[in-house]
Design an enzyme around this catalytic site. Structure first.
Site, mmCIF file in Angstrom:
data_model
loop_
_atom_site.group_PDB
_atom_site.id
_atom_site.type_symbol
_atom_site.label_atom_id
_atom_site.label_comp_id
_atom_site.label_asym_id
_atom_site.label_seq_id
_atom_site.Cartn_x
_atom_site.Cartn_y
_atom_site.Cartn_z
ATOM 1 N N SER A 74 -1.558 -3.784 10.058
ATOM 2 C CA SER A 74 -1.265 -4.760 9.003
ATOM 3 C C SER A 74 0.024 -5.518 9.336
ATOM 4 C CB SER A 74 -1.069 -4.042 7.672
ATOM 5 O OG SER A 74 -2.239 -3.348 7.332
ATOM 6 N N ASP A 90 -9.657 -9.522 8.978
ATOM 7 C CA ASP A 90 -9.095 -8.185 8.699
ATOM 8 C C ASP A 90 -10.050 -7.023 8.997
ATOM 9 O OD1 ASP A 90 -6.902 -6.605 7.768
ATOM 10 O OD2 ASP A 90 -7.913 -6.312 5.851
ATOM 11 N N HIS A 110 -10.743 -2.100 11.574
ATOM 12 C CA HIS A 110 -9.678 -2.957 11.053
ATOM 13 C C HIS A 110 -9.460 -4.107 12.044
ATOM 14 C CE1 HIS A 110 -5.228 -3.091 9.515
ATOM 15 N NE2 HIS A 110 -6.001 -3.890 8.809
ATOM 16 N N TYR A 160 -1.751 -3.427 -6.876
ATOM 17 C CA TYR A 160 -1.473 -4.227 -5.681
ATOM 18 C C TYR A 160 -2.532 -4.130 -4.598
ATOM 19 C CZ TYR A 160 1.225 -6.834 -2.377
ATOM 20 O OH TYR A 160 1.636 -7.815 -1.516
ATOM 21 N N CYS A 175 0.621 -7.763 11.611
ATOM 22 C CA CYS A 175 0.917 -7.951 13.039
ATOM 23 C C CYS A 175 0.160 -9.148 13.603
ATOM 24 C CB CYS A 175 0.573 -6.697 13.840
ATOM 25 S SG CYS A 175 1.691 -5.324 13.537
ATOM 26 N N LYS A 199 -9.772 -2.137 1.705
ATOM 27 C CA LYS A 199 -9.483 -0.998 2.583
ATOM 28 C C LYS A 199 -10.242 0.259 2.132
ATOM 29 C CE LYS A 199 -6.216 -3.519 4.502
ATOM 30 N NZ LYS A 199 -6.347 -4.157 5.803
ATOM 31 N N ARG A 239 1.838 -12.076 -0.584
ATOM 32 C CA ARG A 239 0.494 -12.349 -0.065
ATOM 33 C C ARG A 239 -0.120 -13.586 -0.701
ATOM 34 N NH1 ARG A 239 -1.757 -8.664 3.942
ATOM 35 N NH2 ARG A 239 -0.059 -7.193 4.214
ATOM 36 N N ARG A 298 0.840 -1.187 0.000
ATOM 37 C CA ARG A 298 0.000 0.000 0.000
ATOM 38 C C ARG A 298 0.880 1.244 0.000
ATOM 39 N NH1 ARG A 298 -1.817 0.693 4.449
ATOM 40 N NH2 ARG A 298 -1.302 -1.260 5.448
HETATM 41 O O1 SAT Z 1 -2.642 -4.459 0.856
HETATM 42 S S1 SAT Z 1 -3.674 -4.639 1.874
HETATM 43 O O2 SAT Z 1 -4.118 -3.319 2.354
HETATM 44 O O3 SAT Z 1 -4.823 -5.334 1.337
HETATM 45 C C1 SAT Z 1 -3.064 -5.530 3.150
HETATM 46 C C2 SAT Z 1 -2.800 -4.772 4.362
HETATM 47 O O4 SAT Z 1 -1.987 -3.860 4.342
HETATM 48 O O5 SAT Z 1 -3.408 -5.086 5.409
HETATM 49 MN MN MN Z 2 -5.385 -5.202 7.165
#
Ligand code: SAT
Ligand code: MN
Length: 583
Positions: free
Chosen positions: A249, A276, A227, A198, A251, A207, A366, A70
């Site tokens: 993210s 998430d 979140h 991405y 963690c 998000k 991922r 991100r």
């Molecule tokens: O790239 S994402 O936002 O989907 C994953 C994350 O940062 O939690």
């Molecule tokens: Mn996340």
């Protein structure tokens, strides 16, 4: 396919007029359609097929090397009043933002297909769910949205019925980082993203919609878009508890949501509702209920293995898309922390040696899978009413300071605990890794409006119910000179057990200035290789360090000026004065 909804039809045509695609394709969300996209991407090289025997229906996607996380510095909230976006967001005037985007989007899809993806965040028949439509020129995005959301015909039918949807337009553009923007217009319920293919930049249901736009909607409609993972924990007495937990993210949200009880925890069962995002609503009795708006996981791959998290490992053995992992000599995906295999090719596609120091998988590589791949998937993830939440847990990655677990004194203090979350940065976002930054409620990158208003909104719940969830803070990441002190993973159930007992009024606690701590004997460490000294270290509160932390939180709150809720500053002052009086 097209639509009977005039608003949607007009909007799709308007976007097509600007972006000028070769053709327009309406996604129906069927499995055959997904397979067709996969085939097409195998032909274009967007995907590579992985070893069919050991990883059936699994594929590797390599993103552009400049496009692996991100991009928070290129993510904007465009409200007509800058104050509404707040110091926690990058802001751009909506007119200026639209002008900029109109230029960037002009003809950006020429030579490409424009895909229209109607999707529903949350169970199709839940009144808590919200719909959206993503327009994209990336078949990779379509395939990911297929796994991650409820998309296609059923979502379109709901949109046609409700005549309401969040509008998302995405184009990979030319992937030039200088022309990359992720823009949100909460007042228009619109998202525009260009220049990145991405994850959170491009899968707009996640998000952008389910957090940034939804948090704004939640403010207006009196609910919360958070979140948070949602996990079901069943104790040996067959009582079930639902816990929602917010960590930044990378963690460990996915790991906690898919936790496997440690040895000795016979009769305990853990099932996943979400990993998430949670949407929280209060019912008329004051009980908070949560739904997971997503239908799949976009999880961090490195570190996943059968010893630490067998469920996640099982979930990615078939029907998975891997993004930016390495490859073994027999065409299996490979990542750091995987136990077997002989890696030869890194995430960039280069042949490298397995010498120490060489990294094969990108640290933010991922997996994308349907939630149903998870052996511990709970059917309640499809329940229209969601699940009743007993506890809310905040946490961050802190090598010092924060104890293993503590409980807030009450809701308002809990809002302070959440607002005070700090965490060491990870590879999930572009930028430096490992520096502590303030990440309130793990929402720093995702709150679609001014944090001061967000905290006021959180605080407003205290007067609405006597049955609010209890609020906790955990830290699995405290270190000493030998590394992490707490084993984490499945053993985190030992901490959740105390949390649950606190919710049932079955465990005592020690009253400290920062909150209620467990009595040492109340965390079950039987069978664990951890000394009494280490446990003490995990719960040690260093007064000077805490006063410093509280000061840095105070300075952070000052950035929010007049909009800052006095109630939260009060909670802060109370903790500081109790710390000062303590010995
Ligand atoms: O790239 S994402 O936002 O989907 C994953 C994350 O940062 O939690
Ligand atoms: Mn996340």
């Amino acid at each position: 396919m097209s639509t009977s909804n005039q608003k949607l039809e007009n909007w799709v045509n308007d976007i097509a007029n600007v972006t000028n695609p070769d053709s327009i394709y309406w996604c129906d969300g069927t499995h055959d359609e997904y397979e067709g996209f996969i085939k097409e991407m195998l032909n274009t090289g967007d995907l590579m097929k992985l070893n069919e025997e050991s990883f059936p229906n699994c594929y590797l996607h390599r993103s552009d090397q400049s496009d692996v996380a991100r991009v928070e510095h290129l993510t904007f909230i465009c409200t007509s009043n800058q104050e509404d976006a707040g110091p926690n967001n990058n802001w751009m005037d909506p007119i200026e933002a639209h002008n900029k985007l109109d230029t960037l989007f002009e003809n950006c899809m020429s030579g490409r297909t424009m895909y229209v993806i109607p999707y529903c965040m949350g169970p199709i028949d839940s009144k808590l769910s919200r719909c959206g439509v993503e327009i994209t020129d990336s078949p990779y995005v379509v395939a990911n949205m297929f796994l991650m959301t409820r998309m296609g015909q059923k979502a379109l039918a709901r949109i046609e019925r409700e005549d309401k949807f969040v509008k998302g337009v995405h184009s990979i553009g030319d992937l030039d980082p200088d022309k990359r923007f992720i823009m949100h217009f909460p007042e228009e319920e619109t998202i525009r993203s260009i220049g990145s293919g991405y994850g959170g930049n491009a899968l707009l249901g996640k998000k952008c919609h389910a957090l940034r736009i939804a948090s704004w909607q939640a403010l207006k409609e009196d609910w919360l878009a958070e979140h948070m993972l949602i996990v079901e924990i069943e104790n040996p007495q067959e009582e079930k508890f639902y816990v929602a937990a917010a960590f930044p993210s990378a963690c460990g949200k996915t790991n906690l949501a898919m936790l496997i009880p440690p040895e000795g925890y016979d009769g305990w069962k853990v099932r996943t509702i979400g990993d998430d995002i949670a949407w929280l609503h209060m019912d008329d009795s004051g009980q908070i209920w949560a739904i997971n708006p997503e239908a799949g996981y976009f999880g961090v791959v490195p570190g996943t293995n059968e010893d630490d998290n067998e469920n996640a490992y099982q979930a990615i053995q078939s029907n998975a898309i891997f993004t930016n992992v390495g490859l073994t000599d027999n065409n299996e995906p490979w990542w750091e922390g995987k136990k077997d295999g002989n890696p030869t090719i890194d995430w960039k596609g280069e042949t490298i040696s397995a010498d120490s120091g060489n990294v094969f998988a990108h640290p933010n590589s991922r997996f994308t899978v349907s939630a149903k791949n998870n052996p511990k998937y709970s059917n309640l993830a499809d329940s229209p009413s969601g699940v009743p939440i007993s506890a809310i847990v905040f946490g961050g990655r802190r090598s010092e300071l924060a104890p293993l677990v503590y409980q807030s004194k009450d809701w308002n203090h809990g809002v302070l605990v959440g607002a005070s979350v700090g965490s060491e940065t990870t590879a999930a976002a572009a930028g430096e890794v490992g520096i502590v930054r303030r990440d309130p409620m793990a929402m720093k990158p995702f709150c679609g409006y001014n944090f001061a208003d967000y905290w006021t909104h959180w605080l407003s719940f205290s007067s609405k119910s006597e049955r609010l969830p209890k609020i906790f803070h955990v830290n699995w990441f405290r270190k000493n000179d030998q590394g992490f002190i707490w084993p984490g993973f499945g053993d985190n159930l030992r901490v959740l057990e105390w949390i649950i007992k606190r919710c049932q009024n079955q465990a005592d606690a020690i009253d400290t200035p920062i909150g209620f701590l467990p009595k040492p004997e109340d965390i079950d460490t039987s069978g664990l290789d951890i000394t009494k000294d280490s446990m003490e270290e995990l719960f040690h509160i260093n007064k000077d360090q805490w006063l410093e932390e509280m000061e840095s939180i105070r300075e952070y709150f000052l950035e929010y000026g007049d909009r800052m809720p006095e109630m939260l500053l009060d909670e802060h002052r109370k903790v500081v004065s109790k710390l000062e009086q303590s010995d």
